[in-house]
Design a protein around this motif. Sequence first.
Motif, mmCIF file in Angstrom:
data_model
loop_
_atom_site.group_PDB
_atom_site.id
_atom_site.type_symbol
_atom_site.label_atom_id
_atom_site.label_comp_id
_atom_site.label_asym_id
_atom_site.label_seq_id
_atom_site.Cartn_x
_atom_site.Cartn_y
_atom_site.Cartn_z
ATOM 1 N N GLY A 89 14.741 5.960 60.457
ATOM 2 C CA GLY A 89 15.245 7.312 60.261
ATOM 3 C C GLY A 89 14.497 8.356 61.066
ATOM 4 O O GLY A 89 15.114 9.229 61.694
ATOM 5 N N LEU A 90 13.168 8.293 61.078
ATOM 6 C CA LEU A 90 12.380 9.291 61.796
ATOM 7 C C LEU A 90 12.580 9.201 63.310
ATOM 8 O O LEU A 90 12.841 10.241 63.947
ATOM 9 N N ALA B 79 19.609 7.282 56.730
ATOM 10 C CA ALA B 79 19.009 6.191 55.975
ATOM 11 C C ALA B 79 17.638 5.863 56.567
ATOM 12 O O ALA B 79 17.420 6.027 57.775
ATOM 13 N N PRO B 80 16.687 5.407 55.749
ATOM 14 C CA PRO B 80 15.362 5.066 56.282
ATOM 15 C C PRO B 80 15.409 4.035 57.401
ATOM 16 O O PRO B 80 14.566 4.050 58.305
ATOM 17 N N GLN C 121 24.162 5.747 58.156
ATOM 18 C CA GLN C 121 23.505 4.466 58.375
ATOM 19 C C GLN C 121 23.326 4.160 59.863
ATOM 20 O O GLN C 121 22.311 3.592 60.275
ATOM 21 N N THR C 122 24.315 4.543 60.659
ATOM 22 C CA THR C 122 24.299 4.228 62.086
ATOM 23 C C THR C 122 24.892 5.389 62.866
ATOM 24 O O THR C 122 25.865 6.009 62.426
ATOM 25 N N VAL C 123 24.297 5.678 64.007
ATOM 26 C CA VAL C 123 24.831 6.670 64.942
ATOM 27 C C VAL C 123 25.143 5.949 66.243
ATOM 28 O O VAL C 123 24.286 5.253 66.790
ATOM 29 N N ARG C 124 26.371 6.104 66.720
ATOM 30 C CA ARG C 124 26.759 5.499 67.994
ATOM 31 C C ARG C 124 27.135 6.598 68.969
ATOM 32 O O ARG C 124 27.870 7.523 68.618
#
Length: 286
Positions: A204-205, A181-182, A259-262
């Motif tokens: 995102g980038l 996601a942005p 949406q999220t990386v943990r």
Amino acid sequence: MTGSVGDAEDLVQDAYLGMTKARQAGTVIADQKAYLAAAVTRLGINYLNSARVRRETYVGDWLPEPVVVAFDGPAEQAELADSLSMAFLVLLEALSPVERAVFMLREVFGYDYPAVARITGKSEANCRQIFSRARARIAVGGQARETAPAPARRAESEALARQFFEAATGGDMDALLVMLAPDAVFHGDGGGKAQAIGKPLAGGLPVARLISGIFRRGAGIGISLRLAWVNGQPGAVTYDPDGRVINVFALDIADGIVQTVRSVVNPDKLGHLGPVSDLARLPEKD
């Protein structure tokens, strides 16, 4: 209640030990389930009261210990872990110990208010007020309790996770950006004991660059990856060349994108998964 596999096991063991001692002392326990539910809950409240001080001095992002089930593991285990999603457990940290106990008993385990009152030692009316307050605070945090995804949605999430980690290991930035996601966010929990970002990284980038860099460095030292369900969410476990656990990734997926990386890399939170690698561990301070 604890966010820790080892501490949860200790509380259950203490509850059984307490019941055994009570019986040996002549106490008649008519309902073993009710007795143990009350014992574990009250032990959990005591644990949280003491853990709050430790959390205030925690280094960096705090994430719960990952509950890992292989993609081809038992479906019922994956569904159970889904009730313990990392996002949900992090939100629970905003609740007081008693609010957390009442909310879990009522919302997750489905106890009625009279039972919640007996277990917590509060009045039924008070439990209703506590639950309403806790649910409102969870809602403000942006996420209600997740339910186990339908098989079709679970398959879609699994497929996206495969593509995501294939792009990460292959260094395909364009593919990563399409799947992020942005406003994606990366959270890393090293607990001051392993290499991790000090605060959440948004965008995102920037997240794609961070993930690409992690896997690029990992490829140079022979790191391997195994896909898994992590607290009911698609993710992966990484291993060093000797097969020791380095970290665990969990992906929050919504609307077909990440949406999220943990990332849990704190060695204290990985020991229940097997031998833990020293590759990411920080030098101990004198």
